[in-house]
Motif scaffolding. Structure first.
Motif, PDB file in Angstrom:
ATOM      1  N   ILE A   1       0.860  -1.176   0.000  1.00 34.18           N
ATOM      2  CA  ILE A   1       0.000   0.000   0.000  1.00 34.18           C
ATOM      3  C   ILE A   1       0.897   1.226   0.000  1.00 34.18           C
ATOM      4  O   ILE A   1       1.817   1.335   0.813  1.00 34.18           O
ATOM      5  N   LEU A   2       0.621   2.150  -0.932  1.00 32.61           N
ATOM      6  CA  LEU A   2       1.241   3.475  -0.923  1.00 32.61           C
ATOM      7  C   LEU A   2       0.188   4.432  -0.393  1.00 32.61           C
ATOM      8  O   LEU A   2      -0.874   4.598  -1.005  1.00 32.61           O
ATOM      9  N   LEU A   3       0.457   5.041   0.746  1.00 36.38           N
ATOM     10  CA  LEU A   3      -0.544   5.798   1.500  1.00 36.38           C
ATOM     11  C   LEU A   3      -0.158   7.264   1.625  1.00 36.38           C
ATOM     12  O   LEU A   3       0.915   7.584   2.134  1.00 36.38           O
ATOM     13  N   ASP A   4      -1.046   8.148   1.178  1.00 35.12           N
ATOM     14  CA  ASP A   4      -0.865   9.590   1.349  1.00 35.12           C
ATOM     15  C   ASP A   4      -1.351   9.976   2.746  1.00 35.12           C
ATOM     16  O   ASP A   4      -2.099   9.230   3.386  1.00 35.12           O
ATOM     17  N   ILE A   5      -0.945  11.163   3.213  1.00 32.53           N
ATOM     18  CA  ILE A   5      -1.397  11.638   4.519  1.00 32.53           C
ATOM     19  C   ILE A   5      -2.703  12.419   4.401  1.00 32.53           C
ATOM     20  O   ILE A   5      -3.689  12.093   5.047  1.00 32.53           O
ATOM     21  N   ASN A   6      -2.709  13.449   3.579  1.00 34.11           N
ATOM     22  CA  ASN A   6      -3.849  14.369   3.516  1.00 34.11           C
ATOM     23  C   ASN A   6      -4.825  13.976   2.416  1.00 34.11           C
ATOM     24  O   ASN A   6      -4.509  14.089   1.237  1.00 34.11           O
ATOM     25  N   MET A   7      -6.001  13.515   2.853  1.00 32.06           N
ATOM     26  CA  MET A   7      -7.068  13.110   1.937  1.00 32.06           C
ATOM     27  C   MET A   7      -8.415  13.390   2.593  1.00 32.06           C
ATOM     28  O   MET A   7      -8.495  13.503   3.813  1.00 32.06           O
ATOM     29  N   PRO A   8      -9.476  13.440   1.789  1.00 26.61           N
ATOM     30  CA  PRO A   8     -10.813  13.625   2.370  1.00 26.61           C
ATOM     31  C   PRO A   8     -11.333  12.318   2.978  1.00 26.61           C
ATOM     32  O   PRO A   8     -10.768  11.252   2.751  1.00 26.61           O
ATOM     33  N   ILE A   9     -12.390  12.428   3.727  1.00 25.85           N
ATOM     34  CA  ILE A   9     -13.154  11.334   4.329  1.00 25.85           C
ATOM     35  C   ILE A   9     -12.341  10.608   5.396  1.00 25.85           C
ATOM     36  O   ILE A   9     -12.677  10.673   6.564  1.00 25.85           O
ATOM     37  N   LEU A  10     -11.290   9.914   5.010  1.00 26.19           N
ATOM     38  CA  LEU A  10     -10.426   9.213   5.970  1.00 26.19           C
ATOM     39  C   LEU A  10      -8.991   9.474   5.517  1.00 26.19           C
ATOM     40  O   LEU A  10      -8.581   8.988   4.470  1.00 26.19           O
ATOM     41  N   ASP A  11      -8.254  10.282   6.286  1.00 27.14           N
ATOM     42  CA  ASP A  11      -6.899  10.619   5.870  1.00 27.14           C
ATOM     43  C   ASP A  11      -5.935   9.472   6.208  1.00 27.14           C
ATOM     44  O   ASP A  11      -6.355   8.424   6.720  1.00 27.14           O
ATOM     45  N   GLY A  12      -4.666   9.676   5.907  1.00 28.95           N
ATOM     46  CA  GLY A  12      -3.680   8.611   6.122  1.00 28.95           C
ATOM     47  C   GLY A  12      -3.572   8.165   7.571  1.00 28.95           C
ATOM     48  O   GLY A  12      -3.439   6.973   7.854  1.00 28.95           O
ATOM     49  N   TRP A  13      -3.623   9.123   8.491  1.00 32.34           N
ATOM     50  CA  TRP A  13      -3.525   8.761   9.921  1.00 32.34           C
ATOM     51  C   TRP A  13      -4.759   7.977  10.362  1.00 32.34           C
ATOM     52  O   TRP A  13      -4.641   6.985  11.088  1.00 32.34           O
ATOM     53  N   GLN A  14      -5.936   8.413   9.918  1.00 38.05           N
ATOM     54  CA  GLN A  14      -7.168   7.699  10.263  1.00 38.05           C
ATOM     55  C   GLN A  14      -7.191   6.314   9.611  1.00 38.05           C
ATOM     56  O   GLN A  14      -7.679   5.351  10.210  1.00 38.05           O
ATOM     57  N   PHE A  15      -6.652   6.219   8.382  1.00 37.25           N
ATOM     58  CA  PHE A  15      -6.551   4.915   7.729  1.00 37.25           C
ATOM     59  C   PHE A  15      -5.715   3.968   8.587  1.00 37.25           C
ATOM     60  O   PHE A  15      -6.095   2.816   8.797  1.00 37.25           O
ATOM     61  N   ILE A  16      -4.584   4.443   9.078  1.00 35.41           N
ATOM     62  CA  ILE A  16      -3.714   3.599   9.910  1.00 35.41           C
ATOM     63  C   ILE A  16      -4.442   3.157  11.172  1.00 35.41           C
ATOM     64  O   ILE A  16      -4.329   2.002  11.593  1.00 35.41           O
ATOM     65  N   ASP A  17      -5.216   4.056  11.783  1.00 41.21           N
ATOM     66  CA  ASP A  17      -5.993   3.686  12.976  1.00 41.21           C
ATOM     67  C   ASP A  17      -6.973   2.553  12.659  1.00 41.21           C
ATOM     68  O   ASP A  17      -7.097   1.587  13.426  1.00 41.21           O
ATOM     69  N   GLU A  18      -7.666   2.657  11.529  1.00 38.60           N
ATOM     70  CA  GLU A  18      -8.622   1.617  11.126  1.00 38.60           C
ATOM     71  C   GLU A  18      -7.895   0.335  10.704  1.00 38.60           C
ATOM     72  O   GLU A  18      -8.351  -0.766  10.999  1.00 38.60           O
ATOM     73  N   TYR A  19      -6.784   0.494  10.021  1.00 34.24           N
ATOM     74  CA  TYR A  19      -5.984  -0.655   9.600  1.00 34.24           C
ATOM     75  C   TYR A  19      -5.484  -1.423  10.821  1.00 34.24           C
ATOM     76  O   TYR A  19      -5.477  -2.662  10.822  1.00 34.24           O
TER      77      TYR A  19
END
Length: 136
Positions: free
Chosen positions: A60-78
């Motif tokens: 996975i190549l993950l950006d930090i700043n995005m709408p809805i669920l950003d990179g940090w929130q993605f990591i929390d859910e992951y």
């Protein structure tokens, strides 16, 4: 040539993703690339594929700043999802941020393999693929 079966790119930057698609085609290091513009769509995809490990990405190549669920929130859910995943996934945070706090935060999560600054060049993409292939 060493190739990955599946890559997941989570980034809302259309210019970056367009160029990355072209680079993937040229480098021929990825068999299939999936693109998501926010972290929620990617989490939903991972959940949907969890019983089919062959459909999960190796990288996975993950950006930090995005709408809805950003990179940090993605990591929390992951982090909640990861124990139930049937496959090990390498995550590289890819950002234009040069802030050392972002790097330190990413590396302290325990889920980020490396932090790469945008743009990514073909040689870096090949290095990332090789790193993932040798770690699995």
């Amino acid at each position: 040539m060493n190739t990955l079966e599946r890559l997941c790119v989570i980034d809302d930057d259309l210019v970056f993703t367009f160029l990355l698609k072209k680079m993937i085609e040229k480098a021929q290091v990825i068999q299939e690339a999936l693109f998501f513009e926010n972290g929620q769509d990617a989490i939903d995809h991972l959940i949907g594929c969890n019983n089919q490990p062959e459909k999960l990405p190796q990288l996975i190549l993950l950006d930090i700043n995005m709408p809805i669920l950003d990179g940090w929130q993605f990591i929390d859910e992951y982090a909640k999802l990861q124990p139930s995943l049937s496959k090990c996934i390498s995550i590289f945070m890819v950002s234009s941020s040069t802030d050392t706090e972002d790097y330190d935060r990413a590396m302290s999560t325990g889920y980020i393999t490396d932090y790469i600054q945008k743009p990514i060049y073909a040689s870096e993409l090949q290095e990332i693929v090789n790193k993932v292939l040798t770690s699995n």
